[in-house]
Scaffold this motif. Structure first.
Motif, mmCIF file in Angstrom:
data_model
loop_
_atom_site.group_PDB
_atom_site.id
_atom_site.type_symbol
_atom_site.label_atom_id
_atom_site.label_comp_id
_atom_site.label_asym_id
_atom_site.label_seq_id
_atom_site.Cartn_x
_atom_site.Cartn_y
_atom_site.Cartn_z
ATOM 1 N N HIS A 1 -21.669 41.901 -11.078
ATOM 2 C CA HIS A 1 -20.914 41.672 -10.273
ATOM 3 C C HIS A 1 -20.077 42.242 -8.678
ATOM 4 C CE1 HIS A 1 -17.226 43.910 -12.099
ATOM 5 N NE2 HIS A 1 -16.331 43.172 -11.231
ATOM 6 N N SER B 1 -24.982 40.337 -23.313
ATOM 7 C CA SER B 1 -24.911 38.982 -22.479
ATOM 8 C C SER B 1 -25.969 38.516 -22.015
ATOM 9 C CB SER B 1 -22.878 38.889 -22.639
ATOM 10 O OG SER B 1 -22.581 39.731 -21.500
ATOM 11 N N GLU C 1 -28.672 34.082 -20.771
ATOM 12 C CA GLU C 1 -28.798 34.236 -18.974
ATOM 13 C C GLU C 1 -30.438 33.101 -19.205
ATOM 14 O OE1 GLU C 1 -27.186 35.830 -16.609
ATOM 15 O OE2 GLU C 1 -25.370 36.412 -16.795
ATOM 16 N N SER D 1 -22.034 29.375 -23.599
ATOM 17 C CA SER D 1 -22.419 30.602 -22.529
ATOM 18 C C SER D 1 -20.830 30.496 -21.790
ATOM 19 C CB SER D 1 -23.128 30.841 -22.213
ATOM 20 O OG SER D 1 -23.062 29.891 -21.212
ATOM 21 N N SER D 2 -20.078 31.850 -21.672
ATOM 22 C CA SER D 2 -19.162 31.666 -20.035
ATOM 23 C C SER D 2 -19.948 30.811 -19.167
ATOM 24 C CB SER D 2 -19.240 33.642 -19.717
ATOM 25 O OG SER D 2 -20.093 33.738 -19.019
ATOM 26 N N LYS D 3 -21.099 30.530 -18.647
ATOM 27 C CA LYS D 3 -21.440 29.679 -18.270
ATOM 28 C C LYS D 3 -21.495 28.874 -17.856
ATOM 29 C CE LYS D 3 -23.368 33.195 -14.537
ATOM 30 N NZ LYS D 3 -25.150 34.028 -13.987
ATOM 31 N N ASN E 1 -19.369 26.901 -20.363
ATOM 32 C CA ASN E 1 -17.537 26.748 -20.595
ATOM 33 C C ASN E 1 -17.376 28.233 -20.612
ATOM 34 O OD1 ASN E 1 -15.212 25.775 -21.471
ATOM 35 N ND2 ASN E 1 -16.067 23.906 -21.699
ATOM 36 N N TYR E 2 -16.540 28.840 -19.730
ATOM 37 C CA TYR E 2 -15.828 30.248 -19.858
ATOM 38 C C TYR E 2 -15.014 29.792 -21.046
ATOM 39 C CZ TYR E 2 -13.251 33.624 -18.375
ATOM 40 O OH TYR E 2 -12.492 35.881 -18.463
ATOM 41 N N ASP E 3 -13.337 29.023 -20.508
ATOM 42 C CA ASP E 3 -12.632 28.717 -21.104
ATOM 43 C C ASP E 3 -12.929 28.372 -22.764
ATOM 44 O OD1 ASP E 3 -11.060 28.193 -19.205
ATOM 45 O OD2 ASP E 3 -11.098 26.058 -19.422
ATOM 46 N N HIS F 1 -16.016 29.913 -24.511
ATOM 47 C CA HIS F 1 -16.493 31.215 -24.544
ATOM 48 C C HIS F 1 -16.221 32.335 -24.479
ATOM 49 C CE1 HIS F 1 -19.121 33.897 -24.314
ATOM 50 N NE2 HIS F 1 -19.093 35.061 -23.271
ATOM 51 N N LYS F 2 -14.316 32.257 -24.004
ATOM 52 C CA LYS F 2 -13.328 33.424 -24.227
ATOM 53 C C LYS F 2 -12.579 33.282 -25.320
ATOM 54 C CE LYS F 2 -9.361 32.217 -21.324
ATOM 55 N NZ LYS F 2 -8.620 32.547 -20.435
ATOM 56 N N ASP G 1 -19.686 44.471 -20.886
ATOM 57 C CA ASP G 1 -18.829 43.180 -21.287
ATOM 58 C C ASP G 1 -18.965 43.487 -22.423
ATOM 59 O OD1 ASP G 1 -18.385 40.239 -22.251
ATOM 60 O OD2 ASP G 1 -20.584 39.640 -21.163
#
Length: 209
Positions: A32, A43, A48, A114-116, A118-120, A122-123, A195
């Protein structure tokens, strides 16, 4: 059954890493903050790219049913037999079974969302998985430590010491992951992209009989 259950995600993991290195090296090792990385994060490799994403999700889906079955077997056929017939230990065994089931649900949700996408979710799935996984390992070890004399079979005693070794290895890996996660985000050094969800891949090796 346990060996097959562990080998499914392990085989899929190695396949995804190989395909990512061969076909998606630049994208899978991108960071990033733009510094170079030598290997893809897990991950990235499993979530991805195609067909890696489908290979991984298929393996997780197939191996999830035996995990729930083993949680039930561990509760009914082992813990209730090894632990004393006392209310405290009976309740502790139920808590362990619930932690195991919730951990497995968190694992499935973590890798299917996946985080892409739905990040919430996934977290939350990652936090749920890690908290339940670590608590399950530590509490299982502590309960068996208090009742080592009830482990009459040689394989049960051997499994107890394996649990201890794997628990220490897992906790150490988690602390190391936290360190590199902090270091990368603070200093953005080349080759230190890490990660925290990477260590979840290895949790099928967590202590069990």
């Amino acid at each position: 059954m346990a060996v097959v259950t562990v080998c499914l995600p392990l085989g899929a993991f190695l396949t995804c890493i190989y395909l990512s290195l061969r076909h998606n090296f630049d994208l899978s090792t991108a960071t990033h903050c733009g510094v170079p990385n030598y290997l893809p994060s897990i991950s990235s490799a499993i979530g991805e790219f195609v067909p890696q994403r489908y290979i991984w999700r298929f393996a997780i889906a197939i191996h999830s049913a035996p995990r729930f079955l083993m949680a039930s077997m561990y509760y009914y056929n082992f813990m209730n037999r090894v632990l004393p017939n006392i209310r405290f230990y009976k309740n502790a065994a139920r808590v362990l079974c619930c932690l195991n089931v919730v951990e497995n649900v968190g694992l499935i949700s973590l890798f299917f969302v996946s985080s892409k996408e739905n990040y919430d979710i996934h977290k939350v799935s990652f936090i749920t998985f890690m908290v339940c996984s670590e608590l399950y390992m530590v509490l299982t070890f502590l309960l068996l430590k208090d009742n080592k004399h009830r482990l009459t079979h040689s394989l049960e005693r051997q499994a107890y010491y394996k649990k201890k070794q794997l628990m220490i290895a897992n906790l150490t890996s988690f602390i190391v992951a936290l360190y590199f996660f902090y270091r990368h985000n603070k200093y953005c050094e080349p080759g230190s992209e890490y990660d925290l969800s990477d260590i979840t891949v290895f949790n099928p090796l967590r202590p069990r009989t």
